[in-house]
Design a protein around this motif. Structure first.
Motif, PDB file in Angstrom:
ATOM      1  N   HIS A 166     -12.220  -0.518 -34.389  1.00 30.52           N
ATOM      2  CA  HIS A 166     -12.417   0.070 -33.061  1.00 30.52           C
ATOM      3  C   HIS A 166     -13.927   0.067 -32.774  1.00 30.52           C
ATOM      4  O   HIS A 166     -14.716   0.367 -33.674  1.00 30.52           O
ATOM      5  CB  HIS A 166     -11.872   1.505 -33.035  1.00 30.52           C
ATOM      6  N   ASP A 168     -15.921   2.132 -31.564  1.00 26.09           N
ATOM      7  CA  ASP A 168     -16.624   3.369 -31.938  1.00 26.09           C
ATOM      8  C   ASP A 168     -17.085   3.359 -33.394  1.00 26.09           C
ATOM      9  O   ASP A 168     -18.017   4.072 -33.765  1.00 26.09           O
ATOM     10  CB  ASP A 168     -15.745   4.598 -31.699  1.00 26.09           C
ATOM     11  N   ASP A 171     -20.790   2.850 -34.664  1.00 27.40           N
ATOM     12  CA  ASP A 171     -21.702   3.989 -34.826  1.00 27.40           C
ATOM     13  C   ASP A 171     -21.778   4.463 -36.272  1.00 27.40           C
ATOM     14  O   ASP A 171     -22.723   5.148 -36.657  1.00 27.40           O
ATOM     15  CB  ASP A 171     -21.275   5.162 -33.941  1.00 27.40           C
TER      16      ASP A 171
END
Length: 181
Positions: A166, A168, A171
Protein backbone atom coordinates in the motif's frame (compact mmCIF):
# COMPACT_ATOMS: atom_id res chain seq x y z
CA UNK A 1 -15.73 39.82 40.57
CA UNK A 2 -16.45 41.06 44.08
CA UNK A 3 -13.70 40.53 46.65
CA UNK A 4 -13.90 40.52 50.43
CA UNK A 5 -11.32 41.25 53.11
CA UNK A 6 -9.57 38.08 54.27
CA UNK A 7 -9.47 39.38 57.88
CA UNK A 8 -12.89 40.95 58.55
CA UNK A 9 -14.99 39.86 55.54
CA UNK A 10 -15.91 43.44 54.51
CA UNK A 11 -16.60 44.03 50.81
CA UNK A 12 -13.51 45.62 49.19
CA UNK A 13 -13.60 48.48 46.74
CA UNK A 14 -12.30 47.62 43.29
CA UNK A 15 -8.98 49.54 43.49
CA UNK A 16 -8.48 49.36 47.28
CA UNK A 17 -5.01 48.62 48.59
CA UNK A 18 -6.27 48.32 52.20
CA UNK A 19 -9.58 47.26 53.75
CA UNK A 20 -11.62 50.41 54.62
CA UNK A 21 -13.05 48.61 57.69
CA UNK A 22 -10.01 47.00 59.41
CA UNK A 23 -6.97 48.34 57.53
CA UNK A 24 -5.77 44.88 56.38
CA UNK A 25 -3.56 45.07 53.31
CA UNK A 26 -5.29 43.67 50.22
CA UNK A 27 -3.14 41.02 48.47
CA UNK A 28 -1.74 42.04 45.09
CA UNK A 29 -4.54 41.10 42.69
CA UNK A 30 -2.20 41.05 39.66
CA UNK A 31 0.05 38.52 41.40
CA UNK A 32 -2.87 36.11 41.97
CA UNK A 33 -3.97 36.63 38.40
CA UNK A 34 -0.51 35.91 36.93
CA UNK A 35 0.06 32.81 39.10
CA UNK A 36 -3.21 31.31 37.87
CA UNK A 37 -2.23 31.93 34.27
CA UNK A 38 1.29 30.65 34.85
CA UNK A 39 -0.08 27.38 36.25
CA UNK A 40 -2.48 27.10 33.30
CA UNK A 41 0.32 27.73 30.80
CA UNK A 42 2.56 25.10 32.44
CA UNK A 43 -0.25 22.51 32.42
CA UNK A 44 -1.08 23.23 28.75
CA UNK A 45 2.63 22.98 27.82
CA UNK A 46 3.00 19.61 29.56
CA UNK A 47 -0.08 18.25 27.78
CA UNK A 48 1.17 19.59 24.42
CA UNK A 49 4.59 17.95 24.88
CA UNK A 50 2.95 14.65 25.84
CA UNK A 51 0.74 14.70 22.73
CA UNK A 52 3.60 15.73 20.44
CA UNK A 53 5.86 12.98 21.76
CA UNK A 54 3.32 10.30 20.88
CA UNK A 55 2.65 11.75 17.43
CA UNK A 56 6.08 12.80 16.23
CA UNK A 57 8.64 10.61 17.97
CA UNK A 58 8.99 7.39 16.00
CA UNK A 59 8.88 4.03 17.73
CA UNK A 60 11.73 1.54 17.75
CA UNK A 61 13.31 0.77 14.40
CA UNK A 62 15.57 -1.83 12.84
CA UNK A 63 18.33 -1.48 10.27
CA UNK A 64 18.04 -3.98 7.42
CA UNK A 65 20.60 -4.70 4.76
CA UNK A 66 19.81 -5.80 1.20
CA UNK A 67 23.07 -6.57 -0.55
CA UNK A 68 25.21 -3.56 0.36
CA UNK A 69 22.39 -1.03 0.85
CA UNK A 70 20.95 -0.27 4.30
CA UNK A 71 17.37 0.68 5.04
CA UNK A 72 15.52 1.50 8.24
CA UNK A 73 12.13 -0.05 9.03
CA UNK A 74 9.91 0.04 12.10
CA UNK A 75 10.74 -2.78 14.53
CA UNK A 76 7.32 -4.43 14.13
CA UNK A 77 8.18 -5.57 10.59
CA UNK A 78 9.16 -9.24 10.53
CA UNK A 79 11.44 -10.57 7.82
CA UNK A 80 9.83 -13.01 5.43
CA UNK A 81 11.86 -16.22 5.22
CA UNK A 82 12.40 -16.05 1.46
CA UNK A 83 15.49 -14.32 0.14
CA UNK A 84 15.97 -14.16 -3.60
CA UNK A 85 19.42 -13.95 -5.14
CA UNK A 86 19.86 -14.11 -8.89
CA UNK A 87 23.07 -13.75 -10.89
CA UNK A 88 22.34 -12.90 -14.51
CA UNK A 89 26.05 -12.94 -15.36
CA UNK A 90 29.25 -12.00 -13.58
CA UNK A 91 28.33 -8.33 -13.89
CA UNK A 92 24.67 -8.34 -12.82
CA UNK A 93 23.49 -9.68 -9.47
CA UNK A 94 20.08 -9.14 -7.91
CA UNK A 95 19.00 -9.60 -4.30
CA UNK A 96 15.50 -9.15 -2.88
CA UNK A 97 14.20 -9.43 0.69
CA UNK A 98 10.77 -8.83 2.21
CA UNK A 99 9.25 -7.82 5.54
CA UNK A 100 5.69 -7.53 6.78
CA UNK A 101 3.71 -6.40 9.80
CA UNK A 102 0.01 -6.66 10.59
CA UNK A 103 -0.79 -3.94 8.07
CA UNK A 104 1.74 -3.88 5.21
CA UNK A 105 4.20 -5.87 3.12
CA UNK A 106 7.49 -4.36 1.92
CA UNK A 107 9.93 -5.94 -0.54
CA UNK A 108 13.26 -4.33 -1.30
CA UNK A 109 15.34 -5.39 -4.28
CA UNK A 110 18.86 -4.32 -5.20
CA UNK A 111 20.39 -5.10 -8.58
CA UNK A 112 24.15 -4.55 -8.82
CA UNK A 113 25.71 -3.69 -12.14
CA UNK A 114 29.38 -3.04 -11.26
CA UNK A 115 31.71 -2.63 -14.19
CA UNK A 116 28.97 -3.50 -16.66
CA UNK A 117 28.69 -0.05 -18.14
CA UNK A 118 25.04 0.16 -17.10
CA UNK A 119 23.82 3.52 -15.93
CA UNK A 120 21.64 2.66 -12.93
CA UNK A 121 19.47 5.73 -13.44
CA UNK A 122 18.86 4.75 -17.09
CA UNK A 123 17.91 1.23 -16.00
CA UNK A 124 15.44 2.66 -13.46
CA UNK A 125 13.99 4.95 -16.15
CA UNK A 126 13.55 2.05 -18.58
CA UNK A 127 11.08 0.47 -16.17
CA UNK A 128 8.89 3.50 -16.78
CA UNK A 129 6.60 5.01 -14.18
CA UNK A 130 6.14 8.57 -13.07
CA UNK A 131 9.34 10.55 -12.41
CA UNK A 132 9.39 11.55 -8.74
CA UNK A 133 11.69 12.15 -5.81
CA UNK A 134 11.47 10.02 -2.67
CA UNK A 135 13.94 9.41 0.15
CA UNK A 136 16.14 12.14 -1.35
CA UNK A 137 16.59 10.23 -4.64
CA UNK A 138 15.17 10.91 -8.09
CA UNK A 139 13.45 7.86 -9.43
CA UNK A 140 10.24 6.43 -10.82
CA UNK A 141 6.97 5.69 -9.06
CA UNK A 142 4.79 2.86 -10.32
CA UNK A 143 1.34 2.01 -8.99
CA UNK A 144 -0.03 -1.45 -9.67
CA UNK A 145 -3.79 -1.85 -9.95
CA UNK A 146 -4.98 -3.34 -6.63
CA UNK A 147 -1.48 -4.65 -5.93
CA UNK A 148 0.56 -1.91 -4.31
CA UNK A 149 3.21 0.44 -5.59
CA UNK A 150 6.94 0.64 -6.22
CA UNK A 151 9.66 3.26 -6.25
CA UNK A 152 12.71 2.50 -8.41
CA UNK A 153 15.87 4.59 -8.29
CA UNK A 154 19.53 4.43 -9.21
CA UNK A 155 22.22 4.41 -6.54
CA UNK A 156 25.71 4.57 -8.07
CA UNK A 157 26.11 1.16 -9.77
CA UNK A 158 22.91 -0.29 -8.31
CA UNK A 159 19.22 -0.15 -9.06
CA UNK A 160 16.99 -0.20 -5.97
CA UNK A 161 13.33 -1.07 -5.98
CA UNK A 162 11.06 -0.64 -2.96
CA UNK A 163 7.75 -2.42 -3.46
CA UNK A 164 4.96 -1.86 -0.91
CA UNK A 165 1.53 -3.45 -0.56
CA UNK A 166 0.00 0.00 0.00
CA UNK A 167 1.44 3.46 -0.83
CA UNK A 168 1.21 4.49 2.87
CA UNK A 169 3.89 1.89 3.64
CA UNK A 170 6.48 4.07 1.86
CA UNK A 171 6.39 6.20 5.03
CA UNK A 172 7.74 3.21 6.99
CA UNK A 173 10.93 2.95 4.89
CA UNK A 174 14.02 5.11 5.24
CA UNK A 175 16.94 4.68 2.83
CA UNK A 176 20.19 4.94 4.75
CA UNK A 177 22.45 4.30 1.74
CA UNK A 178 25.23 2.12 0.42
CA UNK A 179 27.73 0.56 2.76
CA UNK A 180 31.21 1.44 1.58
CA UNK A 181 33.85 -1.17 2.35
Amino acid sequence: MTEYCSKCGEKLKEDALFCANCGEKVPDRNKKFSIKYLILIVVVAIVAVAIASTLFIPGPTQIVKVDDVEFQLPADYVREPERTEVSIDENVKSTAMAWSNEKYFIEIGVTKTPGSGFDSEEVAASLEGTPTKMYGYSGYYLEYENQGAAFIFGLKDEVCMIYVSHPDAFDDVKVIGQIVD
